[in-house]
Motif scaffolding. Sequence first.
Motif, short mmCIF file in Angstrom:
data_model
loop_
_atom_site.label_atom_id
_atom_site.label_comp_id
_atom_site.label_asym_id
_atom_site.label_seq_id
_atom_site.Cartn_x
_atom_site.Cartn_y
_atom_site.Cartn_z
N LEU A 104 0.85 -1.19 0.00
CA LEU A 104 0.00 0.00 0.00
C LEU A 104 0.88 1.24 0.00
O LEU A 104 1.95 1.25 0.61
N THR A 105 0.41 2.29 -0.65
CA THR A 105 1.16 3.54 -0.62
C THR A 105 0.99 4.16 0.76
O THR A 105 0.03 3.86 1.48
N VAL A 106 1.92 5.03 1.11
CA VAL A 106 1.85 5.71 2.41
C VAL A 106 0.55 6.50 2.51
O VAL A 106 -0.11 6.50 3.54
N ASN A 162 6.58 2.60 4.56
CA ASN A 162 5.53 1.73 5.09
C ASN A 162 5.23 2.15 6.53
O ASN A 162 6.13 2.54 7.27
N ILE A 163 3.97 2.05 6.90
CA ILE A 163 3.54 2.40 8.26
C ILE A 163 2.74 1.23 8.81
O ILE A 163 1.84 0.72 8.15
N LYS A 164 3.10 0.81 10.01
CA LYS A 164 2.31 -0.22 10.69
C LYS A 164 1.81 0.40 11.98
O LYS A 164 2.45 1.29 12.55
N HIS A 165 0.67 -0.08 12.45
CA HIS A 165 0.14 0.45 13.71
C HIS A 165 -0.47 -0.68 14.54
O HIS A 165 -0.85 -1.71 14.01
N ILE A 166 -0.50 -0.44 15.84
CA ILE A 166 -1.11 -1.37 16.80
C ILE A 166 -2.06 -0.54 17.65
O ILE A 166 -1.64 0.41 18.31
N VAL A 175 -0.04 10.46 13.15
CA VAL A 175 0.77 9.99 12.03
C VAL A 175 0.62 10.91 10.83
O VAL A 175 1.60 11.24 10.16
N THR A 176 -0.59 11.38 10.57
CA THR A 176 -0.82 12.30 9.45
C THR A 176 -0.03 13.59 9.63
O THR A 176 0.45 14.18 8.65
N SER A 177 0.16 14.03 10.88
CA SER A 177 0.89 15.27 11.13
C SER A 177 2.33 15.23 10.61
O SER A 177 2.90 16.25 10.24
N TYR A 178 2.93 14.05 10.54
CA TYR A 178 4.29 13.94 10.01
C TYR A 178 4.35 14.34 8.53
O TYR A 178 5.35 14.84 8.06
N LEU A 231 -2.25 6.13 5.41
CA LEU A 231 -2.69 7.25 6.25
C LEU A 231 -4.21 7.33 6.29
O LEU A 231 -4.80 7.60 7.33
N ASN A 232 -4.83 7.11 5.14
CA ASN A 232 -6.30 7.21 5.06
C ASN A 232 -7.02 6.12 5.82
O ASN A 232 -8.18 6.28 6.18
N THR A 233 -6.35 5.00 6.07
CA THR A 233 -7.01 3.88 6.74
C THR A 233 -6.66 3.79 8.23
O THR A 233 -7.11 2.86 8.90
#
Length: 132
Positions: A4-6, A64-68, A42-45, A10-12
């Motif tokens: 997925l694109t960054v 790539n961004i992963k989140h928990i 995260v969007t603020s970055y 971010l949108n999800t």
Amino acid sequence: MPELTVELQLNTLPGSPGVYQFFDKDGKMLYVGKAKNLKKRVTSYFTKTHENGKTRVMVKKIRNIKHIVVPTESDALLLENNLIKKYQPRYNVLLKDDKSYPWICIKNERFPRIFPTRKLIKDGSEYFGPYT
């Protein structure tokens, strides 16, 4: 499965508390952070101009961004601390030194001492924590 694109990542993102991880093109972890609201933080970055040069360089490397997601901010704080200690990401300089949160130490001695500490020493002692 294609990556997925960054922008799509971010949108999800959810608006929940949690921990986020940034990775570079080789899959190497760059940074771990915590957030009260993952989507906003995260969007603020990617929407702000960063005065810190190190942050600007890091943001350019993110692929790539992963989140928990966790139940509370406090849980996010502890998880962030544990992930930083485990993976030692390059851009997390403040929490790498084990001096951030207290631990409970049970010394590996004939008559074990129990005490709070902010420094982990690898001498066979048991450590429990970190605690907020």
